[in-house]
Design an enzyme around this catalytic site. Structure first.
Site, PDB file in Angstrom:
ATOM      1  N   HIS A 133     -18.773 -28.874 -15.617  1.00 25.94           N
ATOM      2  CA  HIS A 133     -17.768 -28.936 -14.545  1.00 25.94           C
ATOM      3  C   HIS A 133     -18.127 -29.915 -13.419  1.00 25.94           C
ATOM      4  CE1 HIS A 133     -17.798 -24.899 -15.917  1.00 25.94           C
ATOM      5  NE2 HIS A 133     -16.535 -24.886 -16.021  1.00 25.94           N
ATOM      6  N   SER A 190     -11.483 -22.896 -16.279  1.00 26.70           N
ATOM      7  CA  SER A 190     -12.338 -23.130 -15.304  1.00 26.70           C
ATOM      8  C   SER A 190     -12.346 -24.483 -14.515  1.00 26.70           C
ATOM      9  CB  SER A 190     -13.900 -23.011 -15.733  1.00 26.70           C
ATOM     10  OG  SER A 190     -14.083 -24.139 -16.756  1.00 26.70           O
ATOM     11  N   ASP A 242     -22.652 -28.877 -13.212  1.00 31.00           N
ATOM     12  CA  ASP A 242     -23.535 -28.221 -14.142  1.00 31.00           C
ATOM     13  C   ASP A 242     -23.331 -28.478 -15.610  1.00 31.00           C
ATOM     14  OD1 ASP A 242     -21.029 -27.553 -14.873  1.00 31.00           O
ATOM     15  OD2 ASP A 242     -21.029 -25.542 -14.227  1.00 31.00           O
TER      16      ASP A 242
END
Length: 345
Positions: A314, A34, A311
């Site tokens: 990240h 991610s 968040d």
């Protein structure tokens, strides 16, 4: 158990072909999770990552786990490249003329619940390369030349899920560390298959009430595991230098970059460096497991530019911009070779 979005940065390795010549076109092939997924998970599994993700710059959700651009987007901008299209994106508008992004959120070096481990991503790259060769004579496909494949930068931004999952499963530091050689072995296999760049990023885990914190407020065991992992990757760099005689391998210490970002957050205009912009629970971390950004009852801060964490897992676009600048500066690299110098733009 309290939520704690703690970062564990590590290092970056660049493996570049023909570094003495500035090429007229930069081409980048990226593999990972991610941290550098520009929409692969959403395209591959048909999922939707809704608002407030993407509210900066794009002003819409793009499949990036961020409020805007990732560090790899800033790297592309500064190398005068188009943003990398996910390999799994088949919709009109896909652009593979400057490379491909194989990264998928949740991926690791071995198989997990996400069916796109590093080995599968490398196989996808080999398939892409073979199909490009087949379609090139017909004037279709990406039209990337053999020379562009040879001179491309190959990047692997992966590892956080390999290390974080055992800690989340309550394994001890000693039990996690013994897994590191196997993780390194899988990374080496990927590099040997695709001649690649390795970037092991941060970790975001849950803090137990009795967890020992380091002076920056990060989990001490996780930082120790990262240092052990980095030491192994440094040794791997040395081995690869002897194996790939016609390539230049650059070791970039992203651990130092992110440690500086957290320790000196006020210098960069950030507020509480461990608090998520988009989360639940308020200070000190604004992070609660299973109540993550995008879920009902979860709200985002007004100014993401004041936060390092988007968040709890990240980075924000603002933090990604600084990280990309420091990577491209080569100040944290050994040897100090700048990516920008390899492309005429």
């Amino acid at each position: 158990m309290g939520g704690n979005p703690l970062r564990l940065p590590a290092l970056l390795i660049l493996l570049l072909c023909s570094p003495a010549v500035a090429h007229s076109k930069c081409v980048l092939f990226n593999f990972g999770d991610s941290n550098s997924d520009t929409g692969g998970l959403m395209a591959g599994l048909g999922l939707y990552l809704g608002p407030p993700s993407g509210r900066q710059f794009f002003h819409r959700p793009t499949g990036r786990f961020c409020d805007g651009r990732l560090y790899i987007d800033f790297v592309c901008e500064r190398l005068k490249m188009s943003y990398l299209t996910p390999y799994l994106e088949s919709s009109p508008g896909s652009n593979f003329t400057h490379g491909v992004n194989f990264a998928v959120a949740g991926a690791a070096t071995e198989s997990t619940a996400i069916p796109f481990p590093l080995s599968t991503q490398v196989l996808q790259f080999l398939h892409f390369k073979n199909r490009t060769r087949e379609l090139r004579p017909q004037g279709s496909g990406s039209l990337l030349s053999e020379k562009e494949f040879q001179n491309a930068v190959y990047s692997i931004d992966i590892g956080q899920n390999d290390v974080s999952t055992p800690f989340s499963a309550n394994l001890s530091y000693a039990e996690v560390v013994v897994k590191i050689p196997s993780i390194l072995s899988r990374i080496r296999a990927a590099i040997e298959a695709s001649q690649s760049l390795v970037h092991i990023q941060k970790l975001a885990l849950l803090k137990k009430d009795d967890s020992e914190l380091d002076p920056l407020g990060c989990l001490a065991d996780l930082n120790s595991a990262a240092k052990a992992f980095n030491a192994g990757l440094s040794e791997l760099c040395d081995l690869l230098r002897s194996e790939f005689k016609n390539a230049t391998i650059v070791y970039t210490d992203v651990y130092a970059i992110k440690q500086d970002l957290i320790a000196n957050h006020t210098k960069y205009g950030f507020e509480n460096p461990l608090m998520a912009c988009c989360g639940y629970g308020g200070p000190p971390y604004n992070y609660k497991f299973r109540m993550t950004c995008g879920e009902p009852m979860v709200t985002a801060c007004a100014e993401g530019s004041r936060y390092i964490s988007w968040d709890g897992v990240h980075n924000t676009e603002a933090a990604n911009s600084i990280i990309a600048s420091k990577i491209l500066s080569a100040k944290y690299s050994r040897p100090q070779i700048k990516l920008k110098g390899l492309c005429k733009g």
